[in-house]
Design a protein around this motif. Structure first.
Motif, PDB file in Angstrom:
ATOM      1  N   UNK A  95       0.858  -1.183   0.000  1.00 13.80           N
ATOM      2  CA  UNK A  95       0.000   0.000   0.000  1.00 13.80           C
ATOM      3  C   UNK A  95       0.895   1.233   0.000  1.00 13.80           C
ATOM      4  N   UNK A  96       0.315   2.371  -0.366  1.00 15.93           N
ATOM      5  CA  UNK A  96       1.024   3.622  -0.230  1.00 15.93           C
ATOM      6  C   UNK A  96       1.542   4.250  -1.509  1.00 15.93           C
TER       7      UNK A  96
ATOM      8  N   UNK B 127       1.288   6.065  -5.314  1.00 16.43           N
ATOM      9  CA  UNK B 127       0.438   7.165  -5.769  1.00 16.43           C
ATOM     10  C   UNK B 127       1.199   8.164  -6.592  1.00 16.43           C
ATOM     11  N   UNK B 128       0.615   9.363  -6.633  1.00 19.37           N
ATOM     12  CA  UNK B 128       1.144  10.432  -7.468  1.00 19.37           C
ATOM     13  C   UNK B 128       1.678  11.538  -6.568  1.00 19.37           C
ATOM     14  N   UNK B 129       2.872  12.041  -6.901  1.00 19.25           N
ATOM     15  CA  UNK B 129       3.465  13.106  -6.091  1.00 19.25           C
ATOM     16  C   UNK B 129       4.311  13.986  -6.981  1.00 19.25           C
ATOM     17  N   UNK B 130       4.468  15.217  -6.598  1.00 19.00           N
ATOM     18  CA  UNK B 130       5.347  16.110  -7.352  1.00 19.00           C
ATOM     19  C   UNK B 130       6.800  15.899  -6.943  1.00 19.00           C
ATOM     20  N   UNK B 131       7.698  16.250  -7.825  1.00 18.77           N
ATOM     21  CA  UNK B 131       9.123  16.126  -7.540  1.00 18.77           C
ATOM     22  C   UNK B 131       9.456  16.868  -6.248  1.00 18.77           C
ATOM     23  N   UNK B 132      10.287  16.230  -5.430  1.00 15.71           N
ATOM     24  CA  UNK B 132      10.636  16.791  -4.134  1.00 15.71           C
ATOM     25  C   UNK B 132       9.743  16.320  -3.013  1.00 15.71           C
ATOM     26  N   UNK B 133       8.659  15.689  -3.364  1.00 17.76           N
ATOM     27  CA  UNK B 133       7.716  15.207  -2.367  1.00 17.76           C
ATOM     28  C   UNK B 133       8.110  13.857  -1.787  1.00 17.76           C
ATOM     29  N   UNK B 134       7.222  13.341  -0.941  1.00 11.91           N
ATOM     30  CA  UNK B 134       7.495  12.087  -0.244  1.00 11.91           C
ATOM     31  C   UNK B 134       6.308  11.136  -0.362  1.00 11.91           C
ATOM     32  N   UNK B 135       6.635   9.864  -0.320  1.00 15.92           N
ATOM     33  CA  UNK B 135       5.641   8.806  -0.220  1.00 15.92           C
ATOM     34  C   UNK B 135       6.187   7.738   0.706  1.00 15.92           C
ATOM     35  N   UNK B 136       5.264   7.012   1.325  1.00 19.32           N
ATOM     36  CA  UNK B 136       5.660   5.889   2.166  1.00 19.32           C
ATOM     37  C   UNK B 136       4.942   4.645   1.689  1.00 19.32           C
ATOM     38  N   UNK B 137       5.720   3.645   1.306  1.00 23.41           N
ATOM     39  CA  UNK B 137       5.169   2.357   0.902  1.00 23.41           C
ATOM     40  C   UNK B 137       5.214   1.405   2.086  1.00 23.41           C
ATOM     41  N   UNK B 138       4.199   0.559   2.177  1.00 21.35           N
ATOM     42  CA  UNK B 138       4.140  -0.435   3.238  1.00 21.35           C
ATOM     43  C   UNK B 138       3.780  -1.780   2.643  1.00 21.35           C
TER      44      UNK B 138
END
Length: 125
Positions: free
Chosen positions: A7-8, A10-21
């Protein structure tokens, strides 16, 4: 049967963060190792980050993500959840990300490799 559920993404702009689990479940006696791979279109999967489940957990990272991504693991008996914190994301990180685990299903079983279904990460410039 062993399941790895991610899960986790998605879509994000450059410089952003995401967390996958990635949560493991099923017929698990022990897990030796967990990791995250990614796959670009028409390319083979490549290791992004990996972690051993024994002791303090030894980690390894692809050079392209060192300093930006952090892998961690939480344990619940033999079941483990592995997370990938991705910071300062770049458009070149856009890919399908897959959870991976090396699993024993019994005390004297061989080690088998299992994969999650994949989660898409898209980073816009």
């Amino acid at each position: 049967q062993v399941q790895l559920v991610e899960s986790g993404g998605g879509f994000v702009q450059a410089g952003g963060s995401l967390r996958l689990s990635c949560a493991s479940s099923g017929n698990i006696f022990s897990i030796n190792y967990m990791g995250w791979y990614r796959q670009f279109p028409e390319k083979e999967r490549e290791l992004v980050a990996g972690i051993t489940t024994s002791g303090s957990g030894s980690t390894s990272y692809a050079d392209s993500v060192k300093g930006r991504f952090t892998i961690s693991i939480s344990r619940d008996d033999a079941k483990n959840t592995v997370a990938l914190q991705m910071n300062n994301l770049k458009p070149e990180d856009t890919a399908d990300y897959y959870c991976y685990a090396q699993v024993r299903t019994g005390w004297n079983s061989a080690v088998y490799a299992y994969w999650g279904q994949g989660t898409q990460v898209t980073v816009s410039s």
